[in-house]
Design a protein around this motif. Structure first.
Motif, PDB file in Angstrom:
ATOM      1  N   ARG A 100       0.855  -1.187   0.000  1.00  0.00           N
ATOM      2  CA  ARG A 100       0.000   0.000   0.000  1.00  0.00           C
ATOM      3  C   ARG A 100       0.890   1.236   0.000  1.00  0.00           C
ATOM      4  O   ARG A 100       1.923   1.262   0.665  1.00  0.00           O
ATOM      5  CB  ARG A 100      -0.881  -0.025   1.240  1.00  0.00           C
ATOM      6  CG  ARG A 100      -1.879   1.089   1.304  1.00  0.00           C
ATOM      7  CD  ARG A 100      -2.752   0.935   2.492  1.00  0.00           C
ATOM      8  NE  ARG A 100      -1.973   1.269   3.686  1.00  0.00           N
ATOM      9  CZ  ARG A 100      -2.504   1.544   4.860  1.00  0.00           C
ATOM     10  NH1 ARG A 100      -3.807   1.485   5.024  1.00  0.00           N
ATOM     11  NH2 ARG A 100      -1.760   1.852   5.870  1.00  0.00           N
ATOM     12  N   THR A 101       0.474   2.252  -0.744  1.00  0.00           N
ATOM     13  CA  THR A 101       1.206   3.520  -0.759  1.00  0.00           C
ATOM     14  C   THR A 101       0.885   4.325   0.497  1.00  0.00           C
ATOM     15  O   THR A 101      -0.032   3.987   1.250  1.00  0.00           O
ATOM     16  CB  THR A 101       0.818   4.386  -1.977  1.00  0.00           C
ATOM     17  OG1 THR A 101      -0.555   4.782  -1.839  1.00  0.00           O
ATOM     18  CG2 THR A 101       1.045   3.656  -3.282  1.00  0.00           C
ATOM     19  N   VAL A 140      -5.167   6.258  -0.496  1.00  0.00           N
ATOM     20  CA  VAL A 140      -4.009   5.382  -0.678  1.00  0.00           C
ATOM     21  C   VAL A 140      -4.300   4.472  -1.858  1.00  0.00           C
ATOM     22  O   VAL A 140      -5.426   4.411  -2.349  1.00  0.00           O
ATOM     23  CB  VAL A 140      -3.732   4.523   0.583  1.00  0.00           C
ATOM     24  CG1 VAL A 140      -3.426   5.397   1.779  1.00  0.00           C
ATOM     25  CG2 VAL A 140      -4.875   3.573   0.860  1.00  0.00           C
ATOM     26  N   HIS A 141      -3.286   3.774  -2.321  1.00  0.00           N
ATOM     27  CA  HIS A 141      -3.441   2.774  -3.372  1.00  0.00           C
ATOM     28  C   HIS A 141      -2.926   1.441  -2.857  1.00  0.00           C
ATOM     29  O   HIS A 141      -1.816   1.366  -2.343  1.00  0.00           O
ATOM     30  CB  HIS A 141      -2.636   3.144  -4.626  1.00  0.00           C
ATOM     31  CG  HIS A 141      -3.091   4.390  -5.290  1.00  0.00           C
ATOM     32  ND1 HIS A 141      -4.077   4.400  -6.242  1.00  0.00           N
ATOM     33  CD2 HIS A 141      -2.688   5.683  -5.148  1.00  0.00           C
ATOM     34  CE1 HIS A 141      -4.256   5.642  -6.675  1.00  0.00           C
ATOM     35  NE2 HIS A 141      -3.433   6.435  -6.020  1.00  0.00           N
ATOM     36  N   GLN A 142      -3.736   0.408  -2.991  1.00  0.00           N
ATOM     37  CA  GLN A 142      -3.294  -0.959  -2.751  1.00  0.00           C
ATOM     38  C   GLN A 142      -2.655  -1.438  -4.044  1.00  0.00           C
ATOM     39  O   GLN A 142      -3.093  -1.058  -5.132  1.00  0.00           O
ATOM     40  CB  GLN A 142      -4.487  -1.856  -2.426  1.00  0.00           C
ATOM     41  CG  GLN A 142      -5.243  -1.465  -1.188  1.00  0.00           C
ATOM     42  CD  GLN A 142      -4.487  -1.789   0.080  1.00  0.00           C
ATOM     43  OE1 GLN A 142      -4.229  -0.896   0.868  1.00  0.00           O
ATOM     44  NE2 GLN A 142      -4.118  -3.017   0.263  1.00  0.00           N
TER      45      GLN A 142
END
Length: 90
Positions: free
Chosen positions: A68-69, A76-78
């Protein structure tokens, strides 16, 4: 990377794995990259370790990676991906 939220977009990034780190009967790698950009914002990527080696035949292997970011602009991005093979034909 798929986004969680209303403003749908994705990011691209590239990295390099470090030396093999022994893990049980296999090994993992640390992936070295710092951030991913998209238009007017970015996300940092923390220390990321691959999963163990997955054989793809002929003495070659890949690694599965999940993470995750960091939070930026309220989201956030997974991510999920597999590493590539440096010389798949040799």
């Amino acid at each position: 990377m798929a986004e969680e939220g209303e403003d749908r977009h994705n990011h691209r990034f590239a990295g390099v794995t470090g030396q093999a780190i022994r893990s049980g009967n296999s090994h993992v790698h640390e992936i070295v990259f710092t951030h991913t950009d998209f238009l007017d914002h970015f996300h940092n990527l923390k220390r990321i370790l691959t999963g163990p080696a997955i054989s793809v035949g002929n003495g070659k292997h890949v690694h599965f990676v999940t993470g995750r970011t960091t939070l930026n602009d309220g989201h956030v991005h997974q991510f999920n991906f597999a590493t590539a093979i440096q010389s798949p034909l040799t």
